[in-house]
Design a protein around this motif. Structure first.
Motif, PDB file in Angstrom:
ATOM      1  N   LYS A   1       0.846  -1.189   0.000  1.00  0.00           N
ATOM      2  CA  LYS A   1       0.000   0.000   0.000  1.00  0.00           C
ATOM      3  C   LYS A   1       0.880   1.237   0.000  1.00  0.00           C
ATOM      4  CE  LYS A   1      -0.809  -0.292   5.033  1.00  0.00           C
ATOM      5  NZ  LYS A   1      -1.880  -0.407   6.059  1.00  0.00           N
ATOM      6  N   SER A   2       0.292   2.341  -0.359  1.00  0.00           N
ATOM      7  CA  SER A   2       1.033   3.597  -0.472  1.00  0.00           C
ATOM      8  C   SER A   2       0.120   4.743  -0.071  1.00  0.00           C
ATOM      9  CB  SER A   2       1.547   3.797  -1.899  1.00  0.00           C
ATOM     10  OG  SER A   2       0.466   3.817  -2.816  1.00  0.00           O
ATOM     11  N   GLY A   3       0.714   5.918   0.015  1.00  0.00           N
ATOM     12  CA  GLY A   3      -0.054   7.097   0.398  1.00  0.00           C
ATOM     13  C   GLY A   3       0.816   8.336   0.302  1.00  0.00           C
ATOM     14  N   TYR A   4       0.531   9.273   1.154  1.00  0.00           N
ATOM     15  CA  TYR A   4       1.245  10.542   1.112  1.00  0.00           C
ATOM     16  C   TYR A   4       1.566  11.004   2.534  1.00  0.00           C
ATOM     17  CZ  TYR A   4      -0.790  10.486  -3.557  1.00  0.00           C
ATOM     18  OH  TYR A   4      -1.165  10.118  -4.820  1.00  0.00           O
ATOM     19  N   VAL A   5       2.527  11.913   2.611  1.00  0.00           N
ATOM     20  CA  VAL A   5       2.890  12.553   3.873  1.00  0.00           C
ATOM     21  C   VAL A   5       2.737  14.060   3.721  1.00  0.00           C
ATOM     22  CG1 VAL A   5       4.767  13.067   5.488  1.00  0.00           C
ATOM     23  CG2 VAL A   5       4.477  10.756   4.605  1.00  0.00           C
ATOM     24  N   ILE A   6       2.077  14.667   4.664  1.00  0.00           N
ATOM     25  CA  ILE A   6       2.022  16.131   4.720  1.00  0.00           C
ATOM     26  C   ILE A   6       3.102  16.590   5.692  1.00  0.00           C
ATOM     27  CG2 ILE A   6       0.619  18.140   5.309  1.00  0.00           C
ATOM     28  CD1 ILE A   6      -1.845  16.471   4.676  1.00  0.00           C
ATOM     29  N   PRO A   7       4.197  17.169   5.188  1.00  0.00           N
ATOM     30  CA  PRO A   7       5.318  17.526   6.072  1.00  0.00           C
ATOM     31  C   PRO A   7       4.949  18.666   7.019  1.00  0.00           C
ATOM     32  CG  PRO A   7       5.691  18.386   3.871  1.00  0.00           C
ATOM     33  CD  PRO A   7       4.455  17.534   3.782  1.00  0.00           C
ATOM     34  N   VAL A   8       5.599  18.662   8.173  1.00  0.00           N
ATOM     35  CA  VAL A   8       5.326  19.715   9.157  1.00  0.00           C
ATOM     36  C   VAL A   8       6.104  20.986   8.862  1.00  0.00           C
ATOM     37  CG1 VAL A   8       4.641  18.162  11.002  1.00  0.00           C
ATOM     38  CG2 VAL A   8       7.062  18.727  10.690  1.00  0.00           C
ATOM     39  N   ALA A   9       7.277  20.864   8.246  1.00  0.00           N
ATOM     40  CA  ALA A   9       8.075  22.050   7.908  1.00  0.00           C
ATOM     41  C   ALA A   9       7.463  22.754   6.698  1.00  0.00           C
ATOM     42  CB  ALA A   9       9.515  21.650   7.603  1.00  0.00           C
ATOM     43  N   GLN A  10       7.586  24.061   6.673  1.00  0.00           N
ATOM     44  CA  GLN A  10       7.069  24.870   5.568  1.00  0.00           C
ATOM     45  C   GLN A  10       8.233  25.215   4.643  1.00  0.00           C
ATOM     46  OE1 GLN A  10       5.171  28.080   7.782  1.00  0.00           O
ATOM     47  NE2 GLN A  10       3.190  27.052   7.607  1.00  0.00           N
ATOM     48  N   PHE A  11       8.245  24.592   3.477  1.00  0.00           N
ATOM     49  CA  PHE A  11       9.390  24.699   2.582  1.00  0.00           C
ATOM     50  C   PHE A  11       9.281  25.859   1.595  1.00  0.00           C
ATOM     51  CE2 PHE A  11       9.436  20.372   4.100  1.00  0.00           C
ATOM     52  CZ  PHE A  11      10.778  20.146   4.336  1.00  0.00           C
TER      53      PHE A  11
END
Length: 280
Positions: free
Chosen positions: A249-259
């Protein structure tokens, strides 16, 4: 003598006439007075109107000059206050960023850190590769982890005497061995600049039965080659089973740092010593 008598005689006659005129009834002079009034009153009114108008114009001109001078003074004060407000806002924003770094430093007290400012970045809207103002002279080395904004930002890839280059986790060539903090199941976070336009990173290398769910905290894993364990990357979202093999399975990550607006970072001066399971 003869001329003198004529002169005295004429003067006496004029005096007699004047006495006679003054003794006449006032009603006989009223037409003359009225005629003179009809002529002189409009002239006098016109003169008064012109004089009043000139006075008003002069007063208005003086008031206008005073108003313009006051306006220039007020504009200077507004410019000064605007500049002061801008400076205070910048200082307030910097203070908030430094407070966040301090909280991050406290959160990862087990690691030694060096603060640094970003002095350059590659073209584009995102801080995928950037340069900081600390280098070998400050103890910075390759593969040191970089954090900001509540979590992992990237890793040092090149070091000079007074600068260092950082590749962030959103870069296309970045891969981070990670795990779900709740379950400890491992996964891989991969950078993708096109995908990051949506504020996401790829999350993969998960078995179908791994207990990784939407909302789980994704942190660096213990088996990572270069990244220290337990550093927050972001939060899992849209986890689905892959239909091609039905085993992963796969998905996504919403990063905490603002790039998109990094300015200061913390470089962790501790280096990872354990060997890898994944090639990062």
């Amino acid at each position: 003598m003869k001329n003198t008598r004529y002169f005295l005689f004429g003067l006496s006659a004029v005096c007699v006439c004047m006495i006679g005129i003054t003794s006449l009834n006032g009603s006989l002079l009223n037409p003359l007075r009225n005629a003179v009034g009809y002529v002189l009153v409009p002239i006098q009114s016109g003169i008064n109107a012109v004089g009043g108008s000139i006075y008003k114009e002069a007063s208005a001109l003086g008031s206008l000059k005073d108003a313009m001078k006051e306006n220039e003074t007020l504009k200077a004060q507004v410019d000064e206050l605007t500049e002061e407000n801008t400076r205070l806002r910048a200082e307030q924003q910097e203070l908030e960023r430094l407070r966040e770094l301090y909280e991050l430093d406290t959160q990862y007290m087990q690691y030694q850190k060096v603060g640094a400012r970003i002095i350059a970045k590659d073209s584009g809207n995102w801080f995928s590769v950037f340069r900081i103002d600390k280098g070998a002279d400050d103890g910075i080395k390759e593969n040191m982890n970089v954090i900001a904004g509540g979590g992992l930002v990237g890793i040092v890839t090149d070091v000079g005497a007074n600068y260092a280059t950082v590749r962030s986790i959103i870069d296309d060539s970045s891969q981070v061995s990670a795990m779900a903090q709740q379950s400890g199941d491992t996964c891989m976070v991969s950078g993708d600049l096109k995908l990051f336009k949506e504020g996401r990173l790829n999350l993969g290398y998960m078995e179908k039965d791994d207990d990784i769910r939407d909302g789980d905290m994704i942190v660096t894993s213990n088996i990572s080659e270069k990244f220290l364990p337990g550093i927050l990357i972001g939060y899992a979202t849209d986890i689905t089973v892959d239909y091609n093999d039905n085993l992963t399975k796969s998905g996504y990550v919403i990063p905490v740092a603002q790039f998109d607006r990094l300015q200061e970072v913390l470089v962790i001066t501790d280096l990872k010593e354990a060997g890898p399971e994944f090639d990062e």
